[in-house]
Enzyme design. Structure first.
Site, short mmCIF file in Angstrom:
data_model
loop_
_atom_site.label_atom_id
_atom_site.label_comp_id
_atom_site.label_asym_id
_atom_site.label_seq_id
_atom_site.Cartn_x
_atom_site.Cartn_y
_atom_site.Cartn_z
CG ASN A 88 -2.19 -0.83 1.10
OD1 ASN A 88 -2.95 -0.57 -0.24
ND2 ASN A 88 -2.82 -1.48 2.07
CB CYS A 120 -6.21 -4.22 -3.56
SG CYS A 120 -6.94 -3.70 -2.11
CG ASP A 121 -6.95 -8.21 0.87
OD1 ASP A 121 -7.03 -6.95 0.75
OD2 ASP A 121 -6.34 -8.86 1.91
CG HIS A 152 -8.06 1.14 -0.96
ND1 HIS A 152 -7.35 1.26 -0.09
CD2 HIS A 152 -8.22 -0.18 -1.02
CE1 HIS A 152 -6.48 0.28 0.49
NE2 HIS A 152 -7.31 -0.78 -0.05
CE1 TYR A 167 -8.71 1.66 3.22
CE2 TYR A 167 -9.70 -0.47 2.39
CZ TYR A 167 -8.78 0.24 3.10
OH TYR A 167 -8.07 -0.70 3.62
NE ARG A 200 -7.93 -0.66 11.62
CZ ARG A 200 -8.37 -1.51 12.22
NH1 ARG A 200 -8.49 -1.57 13.71
NH2 ARG A 200 -8.43 -2.90 11.64
#
Length: 441
Positions: A148, A171-172, A201, A264, A284
């Site tokens: 990322n 990306c998962d 995202h 996202y 986070r």
């Protein structure tokens, strides 16, 4: 079936053990002769490696070789596949990114807004160096990059390696969302055939079919609105932050019911609400440090101490299975459908040709074969063009050492907008990232 030599670059990651369980789960579909761990952080790597060595002896005895190293040549020479999951600056720098953003009243998040910009500028240099290292010792290896912020990294790597057709950014998050869809529809997630468009995202599911051709889209929308939406992937299902994120996805669907949103998008569509929910002392990143990181480290330490993984709380996660299944499709020309990041080149006909879009594609031995999307509606086109301009400006700022382009990028970003805020954030980010960013002028 040819057995692969696989390298995990960034093997000190907290996601590595889940990835190893996924390799075991998928060993009939993606058989391996050798697994090699590579990381520049010897200590973080060693903990995962020692636990993995025990795990493989018990659950993957047919594997011919497992090793770990900090030596690039040893790691990459003659590799068939390299899975990349590096984090320049680690979780401590992620925490700083989030805290600086929140200090200025804007979204503090790993890949979105100023946090994504900071992380992207840190990642580009190391990713370019890593790809060059891999190509020195394994010119024909498939590189599957999870690093990322994937959107910015993909743009930068495409600029630096325009002719490298065995470098794929994935990306998962779409498949993690699809797990929740599958649970609601009572079907297996790998039976879902999604239609999707956007940037990493920053995208939308337009249709959800199954392999028999049944359209579940409207039924799914109704159930999400009437019954709520929750994460189901084992890695995030019990995470309060992710539970709130999926709740917000329901609100997004209610406000914009045309398509099913990537989670996202909450940061861009409701930035003020996202800021109100955040605590600068409990970002986070801090939650990950005290949560998943501590849990994984304790898990590995327990396996090493006992000398067995027999009773360890290990599970297969979608992060790993998605990567392994994608690799298998590339390795054995399976032509299976995955959502991946690829250069637009007309896929979405009313977006820039050079945009790195996230769309469904068949993964073949010759690379991804994306499905054409055609024109997208004005609202989504406008959002995507603004976000892509931000991503491109961040990348250009890296290559040109341009302070002004970063001001422009943040001003375009929906989480910031204000030029004054953009400049104030940049000053703090430049100081915090002095040892990582290029010198700006």
């Amino acid at each position: 079936m040819h057995k692969q030599r696989l390298v995990i670059a960034g093997s000190g990651s907290t996601y590595t053990m889940g990835m190893m369980m996924s390799l075991i789960e998928e060993k009939e579909n993606f058989p391996l002769k050798e697994v090699v761990f590579y990381d520049i952080d010897e200590q973080r790597q060693e903990r995962n490696a020692k636990a993995t060595e025990i795990l493989f002896k018990e659950r993957y005895p047919e594997l011919e070789s497992f090793s770990y190293t900090t030596n690039k040549e040893i790691a990459f020479k003659d590799a068939d596949f390299v899975f990349v999951q590096i984090r320049t600056g680690g979780l401590p720098m992620r925490e700083k990114d989030e805290q600086i953003s929140l200090k200025h009243g804007v979204v503090g998040q790993e890949t979105c807004g100023p946090g994504g910009m900071a992380y992207g500028l840190r990642s580009i240099k190391d990713m370019i160096e890593l790809v060059n290292d891999i190509r020195t010792y394994a010119p024909h290896a498939w590189i599957l990059n999870y690093t990322n912020p994937a959107a910015i990294v993909a743009v930068a790597l495409k600029q630096e390696f325009p002719d490298d057709h065995r470098l794929l950014n994935i990306c998962d998050m779409p498949i993690a969302i699809m797990i929740s869809y599958a649970k609601m529809l009572n079907i297996d997630v790998w039976e879902i055939v999604p239609e999707y468009f956007g940037l990493n995202h920053f995208g939308w599911f337009t249709k959800i079919y199954d392999k028999s051709g049944n359209d579940h889209t409207e039924r799914l929308k109704s159930r999400i609105i009437d019954e709520g939406f929750t994460p189901e992937d084992t890695e995030i299902a019990n995470d309060v932050s992710w539970q709130k994120t999926f709740e917000q996805a329901r609100q997004m669907l209610m406000d914009f019911p045309e398509y099913l949103p990537n989670t996202y998008l909450q940061y861009y569509l409701y930035p003020d609400q996202m800021v109100e929910k955040e605590d600068p002392e409990r970002t986070r990143a801090r939650q990950v440090i005290e949560g998943r990181q501590n849990r994984v480290h304790s898990l590995c330490d327990g396996i090493i101490e006992k000398g067995t993984a027999k009773d360890a709380d290990l599970h297969v996660d979608i992060h790993g299975v998605f990567m392994v299944k994608a690799a298998a499709s590339l390795a054995y020309n399976l032509n299976e459908r995955f959502i991946v990041i690829t250069e637009n080149n007309g896929i979405i006909s009313n977006l820039p040709e050079d945009a790195m879009v996230e769309v469904p594609a068949l993964l073949t031995a010759n690379g991804p074969k994306p499905f054409a999307i055609g024109e997208i509606p004005t609202f989504y086109k406008g959002l995507i063009e603004g976000q892509y301009a931000y991503e491109k400006l961040v990348t250009e700022a890296y290559f040109e050492n341009s302070y002004q382009k970063l001001v422009q990028a943040l001003t375009l970003n929906r989480t910031v907008i204000s030029p004054d805020k953009a400049k104030a954030i940049l000053e703090d980010m430049m100081e915090a990232n002095a040892s990582y960013w290029p010198e700006l002028n």
